[in-house]
Design an enzyme around this catalytic site. Structure first.
Site, mmCIF file in Angstrom:
data_model
loop_
_atom_site.group_PDB
_atom_site.id
_atom_site.type_symbol
_atom_site.label_atom_id
_atom_site.label_comp_id
_atom_site.label_asym_id
_atom_site.label_seq_id
_atom_site.Cartn_x
_atom_site.Cartn_y
_atom_site.Cartn_z
ATOM 1 N N THR A 87 61.723 38.664 8.764
ATOM 2 C CA THR A 87 62.099 37.460 8.013
ATOM 3 C C THR A 87 62.244 36.301 8.996
ATOM 4 O O THR A 87 62.996 36.389 9.962
ATOM 5 C CB THR A 87 63.415 37.708 7.256
ATOM 6 O OG1 THR A 87 63.172 38.755 6.303
ATOM 7 C CG2 THR A 87 63.883 36.480 6.521
ATOM 8 N N TYR A 146 65.527 41.352 11.497
ATOM 9 C CA TYR A 146 65.827 40.051 12.104
ATOM 10 C C TYR A 146 65.627 40.189 13.607
ATOM 11 O O TYR A 146 65.868 41.261 14.180
ATOM 12 C CB TYR A 146 67.272 39.624 11.806
ATOM 13 C CG TYR A 146 67.508 39.194 10.382
ATOM 14 C CD1 TYR A 146 66.832 38.101 9.840
ATOM 15 C CD2 TYR A 146 68.422 39.864 9.559
ATOM 16 C CE1 TYR A 146 67.065 37.692 8.530
ATOM 17 C CE2 TYR A 146 68.652 39.463 8.254
ATOM 18 C CZ TYR A 146 67.965 38.373 7.749
ATOM 19 O OH TYR A 146 68.195 37.974 6.460
ATOM 20 N N SER A 152 67.140 45.955 3.742
ATOM 21 C CA SER A 152 67.512 44.831 4.598
ATOM 22 C C SER A 152 68.162 45.318 5.892
ATOM 23 O O SER A 152 68.779 46.390 5.934
ATOM 24 C CB SER A 152 68.499 43.955 3.823
ATOM 25 O OG SER A 152 69.102 43.008 4.664
ATOM 26 N N HIS A 157 63.270 32.249 0.433
ATOM 27 C CA HIS A 157 64.478 33.084 0.466
ATOM 28 C C HIS A 157 65.295 32.873 -0.818
ATOM 29 O O HIS A 157 66.527 32.810 -0.785
ATOM 30 C CB HIS A 157 65.312 32.720 1.706
ATOM 31 C CG HIS A 157 66.052 33.879 2.316
ATOM 32 N ND1 HIS A 157 65.663 34.501 3.467
ATOM 33 C CD2 HIS A 157 67.177 34.527 1.942
ATOM 34 C CE1 HIS A 157 66.511 35.451 3.787
ATOM 35 N NE2 HIS A 157 67.443 35.501 2.858
ATOM 36 N N LYS A 189 57.850 37.268 6.488
ATOM 37 C CA LYS A 189 58.426 36.780 5.224
ATOM 38 C C LYS A 189 59.089 35.425 5.459
ATOM 39 O O LYS A 189 59.932 35.285 6.345
ATOM 40 C CB LYS A 189 59.468 37.777 4.709
ATOM 41 C CG LYS A 189 60.214 37.306 3.471
ATOM 42 C CD LYS A 189 60.979 38.471 2.858
ATOM 43 C CE LYS A 189 61.814 38.059 1.673
ATOM 44 N NZ LYS A 189 63.081 37.417 2.049
HETATM 45 C C1 LIG Z 1 71.898 38.281 -2.753
HETATM 46 C C2 LIG Z 1 70.622 38.130 -1.959
HETATM 47 C C3 LIG Z 1 70.548 38.695 -0.692
HETATM 48 C C4 LIG Z 1 69.353 38.574 0.058
HETATM 49 N N1 LIG Z 1 69.282 39.183 1.285
HETATM 50 C C5 LIG Z 1 68.126 39.108 1.991
HETATM 51 C C6 LIG Z 1 68.002 39.761 3.255
HETATM 52 O O1 LIG Z 1 68.927 40.416 3.735
HETATM 53 N N2 LIG Z 1 66.819 39.647 3.921
HETATM 54 C C7 LIG Z 1 65.767 38.931 3.411
HETATM 55 O O2 LIG Z 1 64.708 38.845 4.051
HETATM 56 N N3 LIG Z 1 65.849 38.321 2.210
HETATM 57 C C8 LIG Z 1 66.993 38.391 1.490
HETATM 58 N N4 LIG Z 1 67.076 37.772 0.264
HETATM 59 C C9 LIG Z 1 65.880 37.079 -0.288
HETATM 60 C C10 LIG Z 1 65.027 38.031 -1.141
HETATM 61 O O3 LIG Z 1 64.421 39.028 -0.370
HETATM 62 C C11 LIG Z 1 63.933 37.242 -1.899
HETATM 63 O O4 LIG Z 1 63.156 36.523 -0.956
HETATM 64 C C12 LIG Z 1 64.488 36.292 -2.947
HETATM 65 O O5 LIG Z 1 65.623 36.840 -3.581
HETATM 66 C C13 LIG Z 1 63.427 35.974 -3.993
HETATM 67 O O6 LIG Z 1 63.923 35.064 -4.924
HETATM 68 P P1 LIG Z 1 64.485 35.490 -6.364
HETATM 69 O O7 LIG Z 1 65.865 36.024 -6.154
HETATM 70 O O8 LIG Z 1 64.498 34.203 -7.130
HETATM 71 O O9 LIG Z 1 63.549 36.518 -6.939
HETATM 72 C C14 LIG Z 1 68.248 37.861 -0.486
HETATM 73 C C15 LIG Z 1 68.360 37.314 -1.774
HETATM 74 C C16 LIG Z 1 69.514 37.438 -2.507
HETATM 75 C C17 LIG Z 1 69.576 36.855 -3.897
#
Ligand SMILES: Cc1cc2nc3c(=O)[nH]c(=O)nc-3n(C[C@H](O)[C@H](O)[C@H](O)COP(=O)(O)O)c2cc1C
Length: 381
Positions: free
Chosen positions: A158, A132, A109, A278, A254
């Site tokens: 994203t 980003y 990330s 997300h 994404k």
């Molecule tokens: C704690 C946490 C932090 C996340 N941080 C980012 C991030 O920095 N950038 C991003 O594109 N998605 C982020 N996501 C989304 C994940 O990449 C992903 O799309 C999502 O967790 C998928 O759903 P799931 O947790 O039900 O598998 C984050 C998700 C969580 C749970």
């Protein structure tokens, strides 16, 4: 409860809950508003049944897939997530190492806590860098250049976080970077001293993707301010099109949901899109990636790799998404809870359980390779 007693997502979640201070657990576990989309992400898979075939000679199963030019030994990868060293002191190093062990891809990330260069040097498996879009175009160019020089395999932009989601659990506990805990939040940390000792006795918490470019050190910039002040809400298709040309390699968007946006992504030369909300952390009430998959695959699946994430807890969820035409499936909390529960060993156990489930489920479905999965295997209830 110990790692060896964790047999599924729920077991890892319970162990993570025991280890983490509540504000950190809730940051991972929670979603936006009423968390309707968060719940629906997993519930959607329940509306779809698998129809197995029998007597197909399934002694060997090949789980490998190719996605955005990357060969993965299994059809799941670790989606980029923020702040991993808060969950376990090894953070991204643990996730990258476990993903390497299982021959799959991992994402780093923009809000990652280990540098993309260090990870690229230490691990040989495909690496995604999640980006980003900043107001400062010079900064965007410098960051792209840095990722290029590091040898990043896939650049992933994203696009569903143009503004932060309303995560009320975090408002209640005061979870933010830097911490601005409420009294209840502070108490929650005080009763988990092991986490605090671990945090304080390992290398200082940093955001190395950003702090080379932005003064995030010395608590001058909070993540909240980073989103509101540094990111560019006016970002449009022309900006992304220019970025795709500049990157000149595998480029993934994404957070796409609509067919129109999927078509647009294909037209400007993206090589992949992730149907994602997300993890239910942004627009509550939005569609799930799984529910939207068929119409997007029908519209652009012959031109671009369509991927989905959100709510994956089981091998059967993955098989349903692949049967609809997804090229691969992203994992979020599925590996984050194991990371929090037991670091690299936790993530490796979770990925191992996923591989075992996928192999078993493929055999029970009568399929020897991912290519043999199709919509003929599915019925919606
Ligand atoms: C704690 C946490 C932090 C996340 N941080 C980012 C991030 O920095 N950038 C991003 O594109 N998605 C982020 N996501 C989304 C994940 O990449 C992903 O799309 C999502 O967790 C998928 O759903 P799931 O947790 O039900 O598998 C984050 C998700 C969580 C749970």
């Amino acid at each position: 409860m110990r790692l060896e007693s964790c047999h599924n997502f729920h077991d890892f979640r319970a162990l993570a809950k025991r280890r983490l201070p509540a504000p950190i657990f809730d940051y991972i576990d929670g979603g936006a508003d009423d968390e309707v989309t968060l719940r629906k992400n997993t519930a959607s898979f329940g509306r779809c049944d698998l129809v197995p075939n029998i007597l197909r000679g399934v002694e060997a199963v090949d789980l490998s897939v190719s996605v955005m030019g990357q060969k993965l030994a299994m059809p799941v990868y670790c989606s980029p997530t923020a702040l991993q060293r808060l969950f376990h002191h090894k953070g991204e190093r643990a996730v990258a190492a476990a993903a390497a062990k299982f021959g799959t891809m991992f994402g780093v990330s923009s809000l990652g806590t280990v540098s993309l260069e260090e990870l690229r040097t230490r691990y040989g498996n495909p690496q995604v860098y999640q980006f980003y879009f900043h107001r400062d175009r010079g900064l965007n160019r410098a960051m792209l250049q840095r990722a290029k020089e590091a040898g990043i395999n896939v650049l992933l932009l994203t696009v569903d976080s143009i503004t932060g989601g309303n995560r009320e659990r975090d408002l209640r506990t005061g979870f933010a970077i830097p911490f601005s805990l409420t009294l209840a939040g502070m108490l929650a940390f005080a009763i988990k001293p092991a986490w605090g000792i671990n945090y304080l006795t390992h290398e200082k918490f940093r955001l190395p993707q950003l702090d080379q470019h932005i003064d995030m050190g010395g608590d001058t910039m909070s993540i909240g301010r980073y989103f509101t002040e540094m990111l560019d809400p006016s970002m449009n298709w022309d900006d992304v099109s220019a970025m795709v040309r500049e990157w000149d390699g595998q480029f993934c968007l994404k957070g796409v949901m609509s067919v129109d946006d999927a078509r647009h992504a294909a037209e400007i030369g993206c090589t992949g899109i992730v149907l994602s909300n997300h993890g239910g952390r942004q627009l509550d009430g939005s569609r799930t990636g799984f529910d939207q998959l068929a119409e997007v695959v029908d519209a652009v699946g012959d031109r671009i790799d369509v991927i989905m994430d959100g709510g994956i807890q089981r091998g059967t969820h993955v098989l349903k998404a692949l049967s609809l035409g997804a090229k691969a499936v992203g994992l979020g909390r599925y590996y984050l809870f194991p990371l929090a529960a037991a670091g690299e060993a936790g993530v490796a156990r979770a990925l191992g359980l996923m591989r075992t489930e996928l192999e078993r489920d493929m055999k029970l479905m009568g399929c020897r390779s991912v290519a043999e999965l199709s919509r003929k295997n599915l019925r919606f209830t």
